[in-house]
Design a protein around this motif. Structure first.
Motif, PDB file in Angstrom:
ATOM      1  N   ALA A  25      24.631 -12.251 -42.582  1.00  0.00           N
ATOM      2  CA  ALA A  25      24.520 -11.075 -43.089  1.00  0.00           C
ATOM      3  C   ALA A  25      23.237 -10.843 -43.559  1.00  0.00           C
ATOM      4  O   ALA A  25      22.655  -9.612 -43.564  1.00  0.00           O
ATOM      5  N   SER A  26      22.393 -12.076 -44.147  1.00  0.00           N
ATOM      6  CA  SER A  26      20.932 -11.738 -44.343  1.00  0.00           C
ATOM      7  C   SER A  26      20.093 -11.241 -43.180  1.00  0.00           C
ATOM      8  O   SER A  26      19.278 -10.528 -43.343  1.00  0.00           O
ATOM      9  N   ALA A  27      20.442 -11.965 -42.006  1.00  0.00           N
ATOM     10  CA  ALA A  27      19.523 -11.668 -40.836  1.00  0.00           C
ATOM     11  C   ALA A  27      20.144 -10.096 -40.442  1.00  0.00           C
ATOM     12  O   ALA A  27      19.154  -9.404 -39.866  1.00  0.00           O
ATOM     13  N   ALA A  28      21.407  -9.812 -40.540  1.00  0.00           N
ATOM     14  CA  ALA A  28      21.738  -8.424 -40.317  1.00  0.00           C
ATOM     15  C   ALA A  28      20.794  -7.423 -41.083  1.00  0.00           C
ATOM     16  O   ALA A  28      20.704  -6.312 -40.745  1.00  0.00           O
ATOM     17  N   ALA A  29      20.844  -7.528 -42.517  1.00  0.00           N
ATOM     18  CA  ALA A  29      19.865  -7.044 -43.236  1.00  0.00           C
ATOM     19  C   ALA A  29      18.652  -6.696 -43.017  1.00  0.00           C
ATOM     20  O   ALA A  29      17.859  -5.746 -43.064  1.00  0.00           O
ATOM     21  N   VAL A  77      38.328  -7.048 -44.895  1.00  0.00           N
ATOM     22  CA  VAL A  77      37.578  -5.684 -44.924  1.00  0.00           C
ATOM     23  C   VAL A  77      36.369  -5.726 -44.207  1.00  0.00           C
ATOM     24  O   VAL A  77      35.749  -4.685 -43.486  1.00  0.00           O
ATOM     25  N   ALA A  78      35.262  -6.682 -44.734  1.00  0.00           N
ATOM     26  CA  ALA A  78      34.083  -6.913 -43.855  1.00  0.00           C
ATOM     27  C   ALA A  78      34.375  -7.120 -42.445  1.00  0.00           C
ATOM     28  O   ALA A  78      33.374  -6.444 -41.626  1.00  0.00           O
ATOM     29  N   ALA A  79      35.242  -7.826 -41.922  1.00  0.00           N
ATOM     30  CA  ALA A  79      35.119  -7.967 -40.449  1.00  0.00           C
ATOM     31  C   ALA A  79      35.695  -6.754 -39.680  1.00  0.00           C
ATOM     32  O   ALA A  79      35.143  -6.420 -38.734  1.00  0.00           O
ATOM     33  N   ALA A  80      36.401  -5.924 -40.314  1.00  0.00           N
ATOM     34  CA  ALA A  80      36.796  -4.527 -40.152  1.00  0.00           C
ATOM     35  C   ALA A  80      35.563  -3.580 -39.602  1.00  0.00           C
ATOM     36  O   ALA A  80      35.434  -3.043 -38.780  1.00  0.00           O
ATOM     37  N   VAL A  81      34.869  -3.714 -40.804  1.00  0.00           N
ATOM     38  CA  VAL A  81      33.575  -2.880 -40.979  1.00  0.00           C
ATOM     39  C   VAL A  81      32.718  -3.124 -39.584  1.00  0.00           C
ATOM     40  O   VAL A  81      32.248  -2.574 -39.050  1.00  0.00           O
ATOM     41  N   HIS A  82      32.289  -4.439 -39.650  1.00  0.00           N
ATOM     42  CA  HIS A  82      31.575  -4.960 -38.698  1.00  0.00           C
ATOM     43  C   HIS A  82      32.176  -4.846 -37.205  1.00  0.00           C
ATOM     44  O   HIS A  82      31.215  -4.502 -36.358  1.00  0.00           O
ATOM     45  N   LEU A  83      33.449  -4.984 -37.200  1.00  0.00           N
ATOM     46  CA  LEU A  83      33.927  -4.913 -35.902  1.00  0.00           C
ATOM     47  C   LEU A  83      33.802  -3.435 -35.203  1.00  0.00           C
ATOM     48  O   LEU A  83      33.492  -2.866 -34.239  1.00  0.00           O
ATOM     49  N   LEU A 114      24.534  -9.043 -31.181  1.00  0.00           N
ATOM     50  CA  LEU A 114      25.067 -10.306 -31.238  1.00  0.00           C
ATOM     51  C   LEU A 114      25.174 -10.713 -32.595  1.00  0.00           C
ATOM     52  O   LEU A 114      25.900 -11.798 -33.028  1.00  0.00           O
ATOM     53  N   THR A 115      24.404 -10.425 -33.450  1.00  0.00           N
ATOM     54  CA  THR A 115      24.241 -10.687 -35.097  1.00  0.00           C
ATOM     55  C   THR A 115      25.747 -10.291 -35.623  1.00  0.00           C
ATOM     56  O   THR A 115      26.404 -10.958 -36.011  1.00  0.00           O
ATOM     57  N   VAL A 157      31.597 -11.172 -36.991  1.00  0.00           N
ATOM     58  CA  VAL A 157      32.981 -11.020 -36.852  1.00  0.00           C
ATOM     59  C   VAL A 157      33.718 -12.298 -36.514  1.00  0.00           C
ATOM     60  O   VAL A 157      34.756 -12.432 -36.979  1.00  0.00           O
ATOM     61  N   VAL A 158      32.862 -13.321 -35.662  1.00  0.00           N
ATOM     62  CA  VAL A 158      33.781 -14.326 -35.310  1.00  0.00           C
ATOM     63  C   VAL A 158      34.008 -15.329 -36.445  1.00  0.00           C
ATOM     64  O   VAL A 158      35.106 -15.920 -36.605  1.00  0.00           O
ATOM     65  N   LEU A 159      32.890 -15.530 -37.406  1.00  0.00           N
ATOM     66  CA  LEU A 159      33.029 -16.339 -38.390  1.00  0.00           C
ATOM     67  C   LEU A 159      34.156 -15.931 -39.469  1.00  0.00           C
ATOM     68  O   LEU A 159      34.992 -16.448 -40.230  1.00  0.00           O
ATOM     69  N   GLU A 160      34.008 -14.529 -39.777  1.00  0.00           N
ATOM     70  CA  GLU A 160      34.962 -13.885 -40.715  1.00  0.00           C
ATOM     71  C   GLU A 160      36.330 -13.868 -40.100  1.00  0.00           C
ATOM     72  O   GLU A 160      37.311 -14.212 -41.119  1.00  0.00           O
ATOM     73  N   LEU A 161      36.658 -13.656 -38.988  1.00  0.00           N
ATOM     74  CA  LEU A 161      38.252 -13.886 -38.476  1.00  0.00           C
ATOM     75  C   LEU A 161      38.437 -15.188 -38.763  1.00  0.00           C
ATOM     76  O   LEU A 161      39.545 -15.530 -38.856  1.00  0.00           O
ATOM     77  N   SER A 162      37.518 -16.234 -38.194  1.00  0.00           N
ATOM     78  CA  SER A 162      37.937 -17.671 -38.435  1.00  0.00           C
ATOM     79  C   SER A 162      38.238 -17.836 -39.931  1.00  0.00           C
ATOM     80  O   SER A 162      39.240 -18.708 -39.993  1.00  0.00           O
ATOM     81  N   ILE A 163      37.503 -17.406 -40.841  1.00  0.00           N
ATOM     82  CA  ILE A 163      37.851 -17.721 -42.295  1.00  0.00           C
ATOM     83  C   ILE A 163      39.071 -17.137 -42.623  1.00  0.00           C
ATOM     84  O   ILE A 163      39.937 -17.714 -43.240  1.00  0.00           O
TER      85      ILE A 163
END
Length: 208
Positions: free
Chosen positions: A14-18, A81-87, A106-107, A112-118
């Motif tokens: 998230a910091s890298a995306a920012a 919700v965050a995964a849906a927004v990022h997707l 790719l970021t 999305v991969v980490l969020e869906l795994s959580i």
């Protein structure tokens, strides 16, 4: 603990995306023809991503310290919700028109991969807890070797996904500039060594 490790990875991504969203953060020109509303939107999204990263980092450390997941239902809803927004943001980049403007972030994909795994891990844990509560015989303590092995595997997977996503961001590009060393070596070879060799051949010709 696997969720806690994944939350630390989410915080890093998230910091890298920012860093990629906030205009001018990477030292690149934003362009005079870029509409102001796009710059403001990217800046707001970057700040929201940075806040999300700080919250994920704080939650990860808190869960490590307590040895459990505080407010697991709220966490599952928030990450969903965050995964849906990022997707959605990822799909917008893939389906953008015209075709030349399409991008694959790719970021965001790593996030999305980490969020869906959580979300999947929390759901699996809740289902397991429900089954164990109805059948006491199924409840058992895991061995220390199993716990350590699971933690190691989770750490390696999260590190692999987070490293790929961070390297594709603006912060990753600034941290590891590509091809500069090779370009420097080639410039030295082309400008210094080759003319010197030619001059030596000329000198030998004059001697003969």
């Amino acid at each position: 603990m696997c969720v806690s490790i994944a939350m630390v990875g989410v915080a890093a991504l998230a910091s890298a995306a920012a860093s990629s969203l906030i205009p001018g953060l990477g030292g690149k020109a934003t362009g005079l023809d870029t509409p102001s509303w796009i710059l403001l939107g990217n800046g707001a999204a970057g700040m929201a991503s940075a806040a999300y990263g700080l919250a994920a980092l704080g939650y990860g450390f808190a869960s490590f310290r307590q040895g459990r997941l505080p407010a697991a239902k709220t966490l599952q809803l928030t990450v969903s919700v965050a995964a849906a927004v990022h997707l959605v943001a990822l799909l917008v980049g893939l389906w953008r028109l015209p075709e030349a403007g399409r991008t694959f972030d790719l970021t965001l994909a790593s996030l999305v991969v980490l969020e869906l795994s959580i979300v999947a891990i929390i759901g699996w844990q809740r289902n397991t807890a429900l089954r164990c509560s109805t059948d006491r015989k199924r409840a058992k303590q895991h061995s220390a070797m199993t716990v350590v092995g699971t933690m190691f595997a989770a750490s390696v997977l999260v590190a692999a996904v987070a490293s790929a996503g961070m390297a594709a961001s603006t912060a990753g590009g600034l941290a590891v500039p590509h091809s500069e060393h090779g370009a420097h070596e080639s410039s030295v070879t082309d400008t210094d060594q080759v003319p010197a060799n030619i001059q030596n051949l000329k000198n030998q010709g004059h001697q003969h």
